[in-house]
Scaffold this motif. Sequence first.
Motif, PDB file in Angstrom:
ATOM      1  N   VAL A 307     -33.557 -27.007  57.528  1.00  0.00           N
ATOM      2  CA  VAL A 307     -34.287 -26.496  56.531  1.00  0.00           C
ATOM      3  C   VAL A 307     -33.280 -27.784  55.572  1.00  0.00           C
ATOM      4  CG1 VAL A 307     -32.952 -24.654  54.960  1.00  0.00           C
ATOM      5  CG2 VAL A 307     -33.688 -24.172  56.972  1.00  0.00           C
ATOM      6  N   ASN A 308     -33.502 -28.460  55.128  1.00  0.00           N
ATOM      7  CA  ASN A 308     -33.564 -29.378  54.122  1.00  0.00           C
ATOM      8  C   ASN A 308     -32.391 -30.319  55.016  1.00  0.00           C
ATOM      9  OD1 ASN A 308     -34.078 -27.903  51.547  1.00  0.00           O
ATOM     10  ND2 ASN A 308     -32.181 -26.687  51.286  1.00  0.00           N
ATOM     11  N   GLY A 309     -33.155 -30.431  55.795  1.00  0.00           N
ATOM     12  CA  GLY A 309     -32.580 -32.104  56.365  1.00  0.00           C
ATOM     13  C   GLY A 309     -31.914 -31.558  57.293  1.00  0.00           C
ATOM     14  N   LYS A 310     -31.019 -30.212  57.619  1.00  0.00           N
ATOM     15  CA  LYS A 310     -30.025 -29.613  58.401  1.00  0.00           C
ATOM     16  C   LYS A 310     -30.269 -29.272  59.349  1.00  0.00           C
ATOM     17  CE  LYS A 310     -26.336 -29.933  54.666  1.00  0.00           C
ATOM     18  NZ  LYS A 310     -24.857 -29.010  53.730  1.00  0.00           N
ATOM     19  N   GLN A 311     -29.686 -29.050  60.381  1.00  0.00           N
ATOM     20  CA  GLN A 311     -30.657 -28.370  62.048  1.00  0.00           C
ATOM     21  C   GLN A 311     -29.901 -26.770  61.620  1.00  0.00           C
ATOM     22  OE1 GLN A 311     -29.873 -30.534  65.095  1.00  0.00           O
ATOM     23  NE2 GLN A 311     -30.780 -28.329  66.627  1.00  0.00           N
ATOM     24  N   ILE A 312     -30.341 -26.396  62.211  1.00  0.00           N
ATOM     25  CA  ILE A 312     -30.277 -24.509  62.998  1.00  0.00           C
ATOM     26  C   ILE A 312     -29.732 -24.133  63.743  1.00  0.00           C
ATOM     27  CG2 ILE A 312     -30.708 -22.176  62.658  1.00  0.00           C
ATOM     28  CD1 ILE A 312     -32.948 -22.779  60.206  1.00  0.00           C
ATOM     29  N   LYS A 313     -28.683 -24.361  63.806  1.00  0.00           N
ATOM     30  CA  LYS A 313     -27.664 -23.907  65.512  1.00  0.00           C
ATOM     31  C   LYS A 313     -28.512 -22.823  66.014  1.00  0.00           C
ATOM     32  CE  LYS A 313     -23.246 -26.056  63.766  1.00  0.00           C
ATOM     33  NZ  LYS A 313     -21.924 -25.746  64.248  1.00  0.00           N
ATOM     34  N   ASP A 314     -28.539 -22.248  65.489  1.00  0.00           N
ATOM     35  CA  ASP A 314     -29.412 -20.715  66.411  1.00  0.00           C
ATOM     36  C   ASP A 314     -30.673 -19.832  65.393  1.00  0.00           C
ATOM     37  OD1 ASP A 314     -27.021 -20.686  68.440  1.00  0.00           O
ATOM     38  OD2 ASP A 314     -25.943 -20.151  66.252  1.00  0.00           O
ATOM     39  N   PRO A 315     -31.629 -21.107  66.132  1.00  0.00           N
ATOM     40  CA  PRO A 315     -33.394 -20.306  65.422  1.00  0.00           C
ATOM     41  C   PRO A 315     -33.643 -19.012  66.050  1.00  0.00           C
ATOM     42  CG  PRO A 315     -33.997 -21.841  67.059  1.00  0.00           C
ATOM     43  CD  PRO A 315     -32.150 -21.679  66.473  1.00  0.00           C
ATOM     44  N   GLU A 316     -33.104 -18.643  67.250  1.00  0.00           N
ATOM     45  CA  GLU A 316     -33.846 -17.631  67.616  1.00  0.00           C
ATOM     46  C   GLU A 316     -32.915 -15.974  67.258  1.00  0.00           C
ATOM     47  OE1 GLU A 316     -29.884 -18.719  70.412  1.00  0.00           O
ATOM     48  OE2 GLU A 316     -31.875 -19.196  69.656  1.00  0.00           O
ATOM     49  N   THR A 317     -32.286 -15.955  65.968  1.00  0.00           N
ATOM     50  CA  THR A 317     -31.288 -15.121  65.554  1.00  0.00           C
ATOM     51  C   THR A 317     -32.130 -14.798  63.970  1.00  0.00           C
ATOM     52  OG1 THR A 317     -30.345 -16.238  63.922  1.00  0.00           O
ATOM     53  CG2 THR A 317     -29.312 -15.813  66.026  1.00  0.00           C
ATOM     54  N   LYS A 325     -46.189 -17.556  55.321  1.00  0.00           N
ATOM     55  CA  LYS A 325     -46.824 -19.596  54.519  1.00  0.00           C
ATOM     56  C   LYS A 325     -46.721 -19.931  53.172  1.00  0.00           C
ATOM     57  CE  LYS A 325     -50.934 -22.553  53.169  1.00  0.00           C
ATOM     58  NZ  LYS A 325     -52.242 -22.710  53.436  1.00  0.00           N
ATOM     59  N   GLU A 326     -46.549 -18.636  52.479  1.00  0.00           N
ATOM     60  CA  GLU A 326     -45.750 -19.170  51.349  1.00  0.00           C
ATOM     61  C   GLU A 326     -44.303 -19.047  51.229  1.00  0.00           C
ATOM     62  OE1 GLU A 326     -47.673 -16.632  51.841  1.00  0.00           O
ATOM     63  OE2 GLU A 326     -49.642 -17.955  51.041  1.00  0.00           O
ATOM     64  N   ASN A 327     -43.398 -18.417  52.211  1.00  0.00           N
ATOM     65  CA  ASN A 327     -42.408 -18.861  51.301  1.00  0.00           C
ATOM     66  C   ASN A 327     -41.172 -19.121  52.652  1.00  0.00           C
ATOM     67  OD1 ASN A 327     -42.528 -16.938  54.071  1.00  0.00           O
ATOM     68  ND2 ASN A 327     -41.069 -14.407  53.416  1.00  0.00           N
ATOM     69  N   ASN A 328     -42.518 -20.435  53.365  1.00  0.00           N
ATOM     70  CA  ASN A 328     -41.636 -21.176  54.492  1.00  0.00           C
ATOM     71  C   ASN A 328     -40.978 -22.462  54.204  1.00  0.00           C
ATOM     72  OD1 ASN A 328     -41.558 -21.995  57.088  1.00  0.00           O
ATOM     73  ND2 ASN A 328     -43.572 -23.263  57.890  1.00  0.00           N
ATOM     74  N   GLU A 329     -39.597 -22.947  54.544  1.00  0.00           N
ATOM     75  CA  GLU A 329     -38.594 -23.039  54.510  1.00  0.00           C
ATOM     76  C   GLU A 329     -38.717 -24.084  54.976  1.00  0.00           C
ATOM     77  OE1 GLU A 329     -34.992 -22.284  52.174  1.00  0.00           O
ATOM     78  OE2 GLU A 329     -34.825 -20.532  53.613  1.00  0.00           O
ATOM     79  N   TYR A 330     -38.805 -23.956  56.520  1.00  0.00           N
ATOM     80  CA  TYR A 330     -38.610 -24.960  57.688  1.00  0.00           C
ATOM     81  C   TYR A 330     -38.936 -26.290  58.237  1.00  0.00           C
ATOM     82  CZ  TYR A 330     -36.265 -20.225  57.793  1.00  0.00           C
ATOM     83  OH  TYR A 330     -35.353 -18.898  57.602  1.00  0.00           O
ATOM     84  N   GLU A 331     -38.559 -26.629  58.754  1.00  0.00           N
ATOM     85  CA  GLU A 331     -39.318 -28.113  59.793  1.00  0.00           C
ATOM     86  C   GLU A 331     -38.534 -27.794  61.011  1.00  0.00           C
ATOM     87  OE1 GLU A 331     -37.248 -31.221  57.707  1.00  0.00           O
ATOM     88  OE2 GLU A 331     -38.698 -30.711  55.561  1.00  0.00           O
TER      89      GLU A 331
END
Length: 461
Positions: A307-317, A325-331
Amino acid sequence: DEFAAYFKRELRRERDSITNPDWISAHYAGNDYEPDFVLYQLWDGGLDAMIAKFRKSDEHGLDPKLFKPDQIAALMDKFYNKTTIKTPHDAYKYISQLEILAANSLIDYSNDLQYGIINPRKIYSRYFIKTKRPDSASANHVFAVENIPAYLDSIQPKDPQYLSLQKAYLEDYQAPKMSKEETKRVLLVNMERLRWKNKPNYNEYVYVNIPDFHLDVIDSGKSILGMKVCVGEGRNKKYLNSLENYNDTCKVDNPNSHETPLLSSVIHSVQVNPIWNIPKSIATKEIIKEAADDPYYLANKNINVYVNGKQIKDPETIDWSNVTKENNEYEFKQQPGADNSLGKIKFLFENGSSIYLHDTPAKDAFKYYMRAVSHGCVRLEKPLDLAHTLFKDTVKYNRIVKDMDEDDSTSQDIALRPRIPVYINYVTCWSDPNGQLQFRGDVYGLDIVLYEHLKKYLPTE
């Protein structure tokens, strides 16, 4: 001066009825309104040669009426009729009409044979191949012709591929499993493609033909490497629409979102053990859905989330069922490894569609005839063979082999020098090295789109 004034008026009057008004008006304005064709071509057979060629334009699948041979002949006859021209104004009238008609028809005929009738950029929404189109310079070249019969002979297509298709068209050839009408239409659209000025002019290049699901490396006009490929999924992959039977929705190019674009570029490097930057469209339609069904899907597929270039440590949470599609902020980025969708290597070239050639862990698709199965990029059956052909027996190639074999996958970019052109094209009929005509299905429906635009220029029965 009196003729020039008359000619100007005639040019203004005829402006809406000719196809090249700007080029023609500009030429005569800069030439003191001198009627070149009538003065210098009427008496030495130039106009007769034009009429003869125009009347035989159906040999190229073009309607002779496009070039007005009968009207030109009728105007010429007036100069040999003692009762037609009685005053200078009669002469001015017929000279002006003949001059304008002959100039316009010769420019049309010359352009159609040398550049094609249809501009592919105007009918295809994903066409990015460099294609030269006629312009004022090509029109001025026509006006500068001194020997029209020789010029008309010189512009006849001489490409062996064109001549093979033309021969089949004139002989009313019927392809296996096709009707004569469908065969004729396939030949006509591919003859038009061969008239487009978009052909590679390099000694060595990589060529992908989408309908054939095949890649060749061409060197000095011959294939030195061939392999199967998988291309983007097409709107007509079940071949329900053919050139003989298609519905109204096929007439305009409306591509499937996964179709591979037609493009020309230059391969500048490879990435060994690539990272896949997953496109947002794929992430929304597929990755997020898989993650919602299985919280460990991302980890198992070695996909990192940002998110905004920073890795999320626990995406399973994350509750992925609430991401749309409208609120997807993830890469999403899939890291190198055995499961990476790009395999162990991808070949990079500049284009505006994020398309590349790449390896794949999904090898089963190469067993099937229908290989329009990808998200748009081109999957390679033998990627290491392509690397060897492009890099030759060099230190860089040895490094590619070594890096691809390592278990500890680290992404590496390796520049290709010299760079190699790449063409991704769409051809459904061609003559193979044995002189046999090859036909392929219209998996993207692009034949239908082209035929729909071309048919008003075809000979009438």
